[in-house]
Every structure is written in structure tokens, then in C-alpha cells.
Design an enzyme around this catalytic site. Structure first.
Site, short mmCIF file in Angstrom:
data_model
loop_
_atom_site.label_atom_id
_atom_site.label_comp_id
_atom_site.label_asym_id
_atom_site.label_seq_id
_atom_site.Cartn_x
_atom_site.Cartn_y
_atom_site.Cartn_z
N HIS A 413 0.83 -1.17 0.11
CA HIS A 413 0.09 -0.03 -0.07
C HIS A 413 0.85 1.37 -0.23
O HIS A 413 0.37 2.25 -0.31
CB HIS A 413 -1.20 0.15 1.49
CG HIS A 413 -2.22 0.47 0.72
ND1 HIS A 413 -2.51 1.57 0.15
CD2 HIS A 413 -3.48 0.05 1.30
CE1 HIS A 413 -3.74 1.86 -0.13
NE2 HIS A 413 -4.42 0.97 0.67
N ARG A 414 2.06 1.05 0.35
CA ARG A 414 2.89 2.32 0.26
C ARG A 414 3.29 2.72 -1.19
O ARG A 414 3.53 3.86 -1.49
CB ARG A 414 4.48 2.04 0.72
CG ARG A 414 4.36 1.68 2.61
CD ARG A 414 5.61 1.38 2.82
NE ARG A 414 6.24 0.03 2.16
CZ ARG A 414 7.36 -0.58 2.35
NH1 ARG A 414 8.03 -0.06 3.31
NH2 ARG A 414 7.68 -1.52 1.46
#
Length: 440
Positions: A413-414
Site C-alpha cells: 500500500h505504500r
């Protein structure tokens, strides 16, 4: 005197363990000859000599590890004094060098008999007791060590008497048939009971107690544990799943294989090959997924290098198909087979299991309906592929049976947002359900 250094054989490699010296002290070594077999964090690989001369001294014994760049052996002329020697005579130089295993006891074997069972500690050895070479394939040696079998007494059936895995399997089968009569075993001659000398246990030998069997971790298993734990701790995983109708894909696969059967180099295309092709096409159209997270920036890769997970007995390895966006389906199939065979035989080169930008992990052949996979750092996504299952579905108001497959995308998700992951999975679904696009 020239040093033989532990080479770097992978981006994540920090040290290597000497499994097997292919040359003895005093042997002539030519540049380019295979010198030793080394266990890295990914594979076992043979390293070559980068200079010619005589192997004068081994600094890292079999079973020992050394960091990258550390000297593991010395190569020089027969009369050249070893470092630290005052004299320069050939006799003095030779007396300062011990044969492989003489100092460490790696050639010792301990056998014990209990309740009709046989257990043997075997260290990876390149010589017999009389100094002769044992010719054994790396795969056969690992298989023998895993089953604690003394392969030094076997007669090989491979080329030039080389011991191959089939020989190890045959010996184990004979032992199993003749138990509990250890004295009649053709591979383990009966010996008079003696009190064994205290000696270090080879790292690959399990330790058994009344309650557990302790199995030391290989370098590969330690690396898997470290890297995947780091991945789960540092990369916030999220998952999106979709179901893909593979009816049209199966028809295309049949047509491709009928065509490929008449190719000068025939190859059978699998569903996984078509999935890899679809992923490559999707990554070209959506390069935002073909990235790595680097703290204050994203590194978007210019090429599509797809790792294909291969399960080995000692762990998981991910050979990498390079420049997949430039490959046709038959080329993908051939390269995938070659890399998988090299992985199983322990012959992968370092460049063949590094540099991946995305990974496909397929457990469909194990009848796994669906699963979630852990991202292989520094990549930002991995596709988990389940089995193709006949499923009742509604088509045009009618219940029909269609072949369907669940796939799950794990994303960091980064680097990748949920909407981007969903669109990427939609693109893969479109390509596999309308598979003519894979040929364009």
C-alpha cells in the site's frame, strides 16, 4: 599467491557456505574450472577459479561459511611460500597445508545401529578414504545428505560412473527392503561397535529426541524466513480478488499447443504461461504497478521481469523471466521450463533469480482454490493463482457450468493504492477472458 574470494551471487547474499570442494589441496587449477560448490541464500551453485595455478591452501572448510569478499582459498605456484611462512622450499610449503577435511574432520562418519534402524552422519566430501574422487551430481549429493546416506560406497550409473539421484533412490529402496537386518545392507557394511569420538555434528544432520526432531535451517530457509518476515512487517499488504472465466483461454491454449506440436522446437504451453503473458501486457499498460518503494520515491522499472515461484524440497525459489514484454507465448513457455529445470537441478545462475519486478505464484496444480501470497521485496505486488474449477454460474439467465479461476493480487500500500490494484486486476481479467489480445 592469489586469493580465492567468496563471490557475490545475488542481491540479497551476505555470505556463502562451502558445501563441497571440487579440487583438493595440491591439485592443478585452470582458470574457469569449477572450484567449489557454495550454498547461497537462494541456490547451491558452483564457483569457478579466476586464475590458474595450484590449490595451495583451503581457508574455509566444507560446512563452514564466509562473508562476501572473504578469502576462502589460496592459489599459487607449487614452490611459492604460503603467507606467514619463513621458508620458501616446496617441502615446507606442502607441510603447512592440510588436505581438505583433515583439520576439521569433515571426512569422518559416525554410524550407529538401534532397534533395527540405521542413521548415518555424512559430511559433503569430494574424496574417498584412499584419496580418490567421488563423482556425484549436486542433486544426488543433496538427496543423499537429506536421507543421511553414505554415498561414498555406491557405484554410480551415470556418465563415467557418476552417481546420480536414481542411484541414491535405489540404495534407499534396498535399505528399506532389508531392514531390520542391517548386516545385510549392501550400502552400509557391518562394523564392530566402537565408541565414536566426540566430533562436531554436520549442520545438515537432524537431531532427534524422544519428542522432536530438530532440523537445522538451510541458508535458503533462513533467507526465506528473514525476507518474508521483513516483507510482512514493513510492507502494508492489502489484497484484491477476482474470479476469471477460463473457457476461452482453454480453447486458445489448445489451439496454440496444436500449432506448437509442429514447431521445430515443440513446447507445451501451460495456463501459467498465458497468465505470465497477461501480467506482462497489463504491466506495460499500467507501469504504475511495475515499481519498487524506496522510502522517499518510487522506482518505476523500464522492463518487465516476472518471477515464477518454484517449490523445491529445501524451500521456495523464484527464477526470473527477463524482458517478458518482448517475448511471445512460446518463448515464455520454453524459458519457464528451462528456468524451472535449472532450479530443481541446482544450476540457476545468480542473474537468473534476481532483478524481478513482479511475481506470479501458482498453486492451482495442488488443487488450491485460492490463497494470498507474501510480496517478494523489493517488488510491490504478487499475483496468487488458484486452481481452475468447474463452477455453476448464471449466463443469460441460465445456470451453466463454466471453468473459473480465482486470483488474488497482494499489493504494497505504500506504492500501490486500492483503486490502482483493482484496475490492474481488471486488466488481467480482461486479457484472460478475451485471450486473443495475448497474441497481439
Amino acid at each position: 599467491m592469489k586469493k580465492v574470494e567468496m563471490p557475490r551471487m545475488g542481491d540479497t547474499m551476505e555470505e556463502g557456505k562451502i558445501l563441497h570442494w571440487l579440487k583438493n589441496v595440491g591439485d592443478t587449477v585452470k582458470k574457469g574450472e569449477m572450484l567449489a560448490e557454495v550454498e547461497t541464500d537462494k541456490v547451491n551453485i558452483e564457483i569457478e577459479a579466476f586464475s590458474s595455478g595450484v590449490l595451495r591452501k583451503i581457508l574455509t572448510a566444507e560446512g563452514e561459511s564466509a562473508p562476501i569478499g572473504a578469502a576462502i582459498a589460496l592459489i599459487g605456484t607449487p614452490d611459492e611460500p604460503l603467507p606467514g611462512e619463513n621458508g620458501s622450499s616446496s617441502a615446507a610449503a606442502k607441510s603447512a597445508v592440510a588436505p581438505i577435511g583433515e583439520e576439521t574432520g569433515t571426512h569422518r562418519e559416525a554410524m550407529h545401529q538401534s532397534s533395527g534402524t540405521v542413521a548415518t552422519q555424512v559430511a559433503s566430501s569430494s574424496t574417498t578414504n584412499n584419496g580418490g574422487r567421488i563423482f556425484i551430481s549436486p542433486l544426488a549429493r543433496r538427496f543423499a545428505e537429506e536421507h543421511q546416506l553414505d554415498y561414498a560406497v555406491l557405484q554410480g550409473t551415470g556418465p563415467n560412473g557418476r552417481i546420480i539421484r536414481m542411484d541414491i533412490e535405489a540404495a534407499l529402496a534396498q535399505i528399506a527392503q532389508r531392514r531390520p537386518s542391517v548386516a545385510t545392507s549392501p550400502t552400509l557394511p557391518q562394523q564392530q561397535p566402537v565408541a565414536p569420538e566426540p566430533q562436531p555434528m554436520p549442520v545438515f544432520v537432524p537431531v532427534e529426541t524422544d519428542e522432536v526432531v530438530e532440523i537445522p535451517l538451510t541458508s535458503m530457509r533462513r533467507t526465506i524466513a528473514r525476507r518474508l518476515s521483513q516483507s510482512m512487517q514493513t510492507a502494508p499488504h492489502f489484497y484484491v480478488t477476482t474470479v476469471i472465466d477460463t473457457t476461452n483461454l482453454a480453447v486458445l491454449r489448445t489451439q496454440i499447443n496444436e500449432y506448437a506440436a509442429h514447431d521445430p522446437a515443440p513446447v507445451k504451453v501451460s495456463f501459467n504461461d498465458l497468465i505470465v503473458r497477461a501480467v506482462a501486457r497489463a504491466l506495460v499498460r499500467m507501469p504504475q504497478v511495475n515499481v519498487s518503494f524506496a522510502e522517499d520515491k518510487l522506482l518505476q522499472k523500464k522492463t518487465v521481469n516476472i518471477g515464477v515461484a518454484v517449490a523445491l524440497e529445501q524451500g521456495l525459489i523464484v527464477p526470473v523471466l527477463k524482458n517478458v514484454e518482448q517475448r511471445g507465448i512460446l518463448d515464455i513457455a520454453r524459458e519457464t521450463r528451462r528456468l524451472a529445470e535449472a532450479a530443481r537441478d541446482g544450476k540457476l545462475r545468480p542473474e537468473e533469480f534476481s532483478g524481478g519486478t513482479f511475481t506470479v505464484s501458482n498453486l492451482g496444480m495442488f488443487d488450491v482454490e485460492s490463497f494470498t501470497a507474501v510480496i517478494n521485496p523489493p517488488e510491490s505486488a504478487i499475483l496468487a493463482v488458484g486452481s481452475i474449477t468447474p463452477t455453476p454460474v448464471v449466463v443469460d439467465g441460465q445456470v451453466v457450468v463454466r471453468d473459473r479461476m480465482k486470483v488474488t493480487l497482494s499489493s504494497d500500500h505504500r506504492a500501490i493504492d486500492g483503486a490502482l490494484a483493482a484496475r490492474f486486476l481488471q486488466e488481467i481479467k480482461r486479457l484472460l477472458e478475451e485471450p486473443l489480445g495475448l497474441l497481439l
